[in-house]
Design a protein around this motif. Structure first.
Motif, short mmCIF file in Angstrom:
data_model
loop_
_atom_site.label_atom_id
_atom_site.label_comp_id
_atom_site.label_asym_id
_atom_site.label_seq_id
_atom_site.Cartn_x
_atom_site.Cartn_y
_atom_site.Cartn_z
N GLU A 106 1.09 -1.51 -0.04
CA GLU A 106 0.31 0.30 0.19
C GLU A 106 0.89 1.32 0.24
OE1 GLU A 106 -3.62 2.10 0.67
OE2 GLU A 106 -3.27 0.26 0.03
N LYS A 107 0.26 1.92 -0.92
CA LYS A 107 1.14 3.47 -0.86
C LYS A 107 0.63 4.10 0.49
CE LYS A 107 1.89 7.43 -3.23
NZ LYS A 107 1.63 8.66 -4.59
N THR A 108 1.49 4.38 1.42
CA THR A 108 1.15 4.83 2.45
C THR A 108 2.03 6.87 2.83
OG1 THR A 108 3.60 5.03 3.86
CG2 THR A 108 1.92 3.27 3.76
N ASP A 109 2.66 6.80 1.75
CA ASP A 109 2.80 8.95 1.87
C ASP A 109 3.93 9.02 3.17
OD1 ASP A 109 2.25 9.67 -1.02
OD2 ASP A 109 -0.36 9.43 -0.53
N ILE A 110 4.62 7.83 3.78
CA ILE A 110 4.63 8.41 4.96
C ILE A 110 6.28 9.49 5.08
CG2 ILE A 110 6.74 6.31 4.50
CD1 ILE A 110 5.31 7.74 8.22
N ASN A 111 6.68 9.65 3.48
CA ASN A 111 7.96 10.15 3.33
C ASN A 111 7.04 12.05 3.74
OD1 ASN A 111 6.68 10.29 1.32
ND2 ASN A 111 7.27 10.62 0.03
N GLY A 115 7.96 13.30 10.47
CA GLY A 115 8.63 12.76 11.10
C GLY A 115 9.86 12.06 10.50
N PHE A 116 9.30 12.30 9.40
CA PHE A 116 10.24 11.47 8.37
C PHE A 116 11.92 12.14 7.99
CE2 PHE A 116 11.51 9.51 3.58
CZ PHE A 116 11.45 9.07 3.61
N LYS A 117 12.16 13.83 8.49
CA LYS A 117 13.33 13.88 8.20
C LYS A 117 13.77 13.43 9.10
CE LYS A 117 12.40 17.55 12.23
NZ LYS A 117 10.79 16.88 12.79
N ASN A 118 13.94 12.64 9.87
CA ASN A 118 14.98 12.01 10.91
C ASN A 118 15.19 10.74 10.25
OD1 ASN A 118 14.70 13.50 12.89
ND2 ASN A 118 13.20 12.14 13.42
N ILE A 119 15.39 10.39 9.07
CA ILE A 119 15.72 9.51 8.39
C ILE A 119 16.85 10.01 6.85
CG2 ILE A 119 15.09 7.57 6.80
CD1 ILE A 119 13.80 7.52 9.40
N ASP A 120 17.98 9.01 7.47
CA ASP A 120 18.89 9.22 6.07
C ASP A 120 18.74 8.69 4.70
OD1 ASP A 120 21.16 9.14 4.68
OD2 ASP A 120 22.25 8.56 6.36
N PRO A 121 18.72 9.34 3.96
CA PRO A 121 18.46 8.73 2.97
C PRO A 121 19.19 8.01 2.04
CG PRO A 121 18.92 11.50 2.45
CD PRO A 121 18.51 10.74 4.05
N THR A 122 20.59 7.91 1.92
CA THR A 122 21.09 7.04 1.81
C THR A 122 20.18 5.26 2.00
OG1 THR A 122 22.14 6.06 3.36
CG2 THR A 122 23.29 8.27 1.85
N PRO A 130 12.01 4.49 -4.10
CA PRO A 130 13.21 5.55 -4.33
C PRO A 130 13.52 6.59 -3.34
CG PRO A 130 12.09 5.93 -6.44
CD PRO A 130 11.51 4.58 -5.77
N LYS A 131 11.76 6.90 -2.97
CA LYS A 131 11.72 8.37 -1.85
C LYS A 131 11.09 7.92 -1.28
CE LYS A 131 10.25 11.18 -6.64
NZ LYS A 131 9.23 12.18 -7.30
N GLY A 132 10.86 7.05 -0.76
CA GLY A 132 9.99 6.72 1.07
C GLY A 132 9.05 6.32 0.71
N GLU A 133 7.88 6.41 -0.55
CA GLU A 133 6.51 6.31 -0.59
C GLU A 133 6.08 5.54 0.15
OE1 GLU A 133 5.50 8.92 -4.41
OE2 GLU A 133 7.06 7.80 -5.29
N TYR A 134 5.93 4.81 -0.37
CA TYR A 134 5.51 2.98 0.43
C TYR A 134 6.02 3.06 1.78
CZ TYR A 134 2.93 2.65 -4.32
OH TYR A 134 2.34 2.36 -5.24
N CYS A 135 7.39 2.64 2.17
CA CYS A 135 7.95 1.84 3.26
C CYS A 135 8.64 2.79 3.88
CB CYS A 135 8.61 0.40 2.66
SG CYS A 135 7.63 -0.57 1.72
N LEU A 136 8.56 2.13 4.88
CA LEU A 136 10.34 2.75 6.17
C LEU A 136 10.80 2.28 6.42
CD1 LEU A 136 10.08 5.74 8.26
CD2 LEU A 136 9.28 4.53 9.76
N PRO A 137 12.76 2.73 6.30
CA PRO A 137 13.33 2.30 6.25
C PRO A 137 13.25 1.88 8.34
CG PRO A 137 14.08 4.05 5.27
CD PRO A 137 12.57 3.79 5.32
#
Length: 357
Positions: A106-111, A115-122, A130-137
């Motif tokens: 499911e697309k969640t738009d978690i990005n 709080g998504f600003k805390n995630i290292d984009p690498t 590639p943008k984190g629209e679905y899942c969270l590291p």
């Protein structure tokens, strides 16, 4: 409900009607909330701190039900087999890509969440996301060597050092019972990429592993107790075994092989069939908080993509180069990709490895 022709007249009926309406509304709210206030998590065994789930339940009043699996393949087979009721899964990056191709996520738009600003984009490694629209590291780590320094009489630096040492001392080590991880050791030792499907490179990798077999006690996941007890000198295992090293630093050690190693990363994904999508997204948002990710890592001894969380972990974790590898070590790490039909080439040589005498 009556039609209004009640003994108490219109005023009495209006009062009772409001009472009934309120009662129905209350019951609907109660039962609706009870039904919605659940979250069904399907995760790897022992891959989340129970304290994290308890904290989420206390803050949200959402009841968490946890089920576990032992491999990506087991999880996918169950979902594809029609299992329903699960909301969140934790696939490795290459499995996330496979599940995306199968339209299971499911697309969640978690990005877009703050709080998504805390995630290292690498750590947005999934080619399908590639943008984190679905899942969270979620978490990452390495696959290296857990060893018994008392038996070996030294700290080992990598595979070649380990093999030379066990041969000289007449000791044994274990390898994981995992096709891709084991063949990756052979590929890395021959200077190849772990996602290779080249038959010649895979055969060379298989030959390297077969040459090790006289010194291999078993292909197993039961590495930690075997190494800790001194039944074997070392074992191919995950960085989560640092929990044992912290508990017994005199006898145990863990090393990311100097030749290079694989790394793993799992992400939090919501299934398209999830019955509690809203609660699943709430959990993802909850997990972007640094103190929550740090609480999880404290028990898990894995790495986290949540940058501020790293500073909140205990000193031994924060300062561990095994859990938080320096940049030069990270450059030597490789992560698995979806090989598609190419995985058949690995199946062929893996059979040769397992059956070789």
């Amino acid at each position: 409900m009556t039609n209004g022709r009640t003994r108490g007249g219109r005023r009495a009926f209006a009062t009772r009607a409001r009472t009934v309406a309120l009662s129905l509304a209350t019951l609907t709210a109660l039962f609706g909330t009870a039904q919605a206030a659940e979250l069904n998590i399907y995760n790897w065994g022992e891959y989340i701190n129970p304290a994290v789930l308890k904290k989420f339940e206390e803050e949200t009043q959402i009841k968490v039900n946890l089920s576990t699996y032992s491999s990506n393949e087991e999880m996918l087979a169950k979902i594809q087999g029609g299992a329903t009721g699960y909301d969140i899964v934790f696939p490795s990056v290459h499995m996330q890509d496979i599940m995306a191709k199968l339209d299971l996520l499911e697309k969640t738009d978690i990005n877009t969440y703050e709080g998504f600003k805390n995630i290292d984009p690498t750590f947005l490694r999934a080619k399908s996301d590639p943008k984190g629209e679905y899942c969270l590291p979620y978490a990452f780590g390495t696959v290296g060597i857990l060893y018994n320094r008392t038996l070996l009489g030294k700290d080992v630096t990598g595979w070649r050092d380990l093999i030379e040492t066990v041969k000289a001392k007449g000791l044994k080590f274990t390898l994981l019972d995992d096709m891709r991880e084991v063949l990756s050791v052979g590929l890395i030792l021959n200077g190849h990429k772990v996602n290779s499907t080249d038959p010649a490179e895979l055969q060379q990798a298989a030959d390297t592993i077969i040459a090790m077999k006289p010194d291999v006690a078993a292909f197993t996941y039961d590495t930690r107790p075997m190494v800790a007890a001194g039944d074997v000198a070392a074992g191919h295992f995950f960085v989560g075994s640092m929990v044992d090293v912290f508990g017994n630093p005199k006898d145990l050690g863990y090393v990311i092989p100097e030749e290079g190693a694989t790394m793993y990363q799992e992400d939090i994904c919501v299934l398209k069939t999830a019955p509690n999508k809203e609660n699943a997204v709430k959990f993802m948002q909850f997990y972007t908080r640094p103190e929550v990710a740090a609480l999880n890592i404290e028990q898990q001894t894995n790495g986290t993509a949540n940058v501020p969380a790293r500073q909140l972990t205990p000193e031994q974790i924060k300062n561990s180069k095994e859990i938080n590898p320096p940049p030069e070590t990270m450059q030597k790490l490789q992560i698995f990709e979806d090989l598609g039909p190419g995985v058949r080439q690995l199946d062929r040589v893996w059979t040769k490895v397992k059956t070789a005498q």
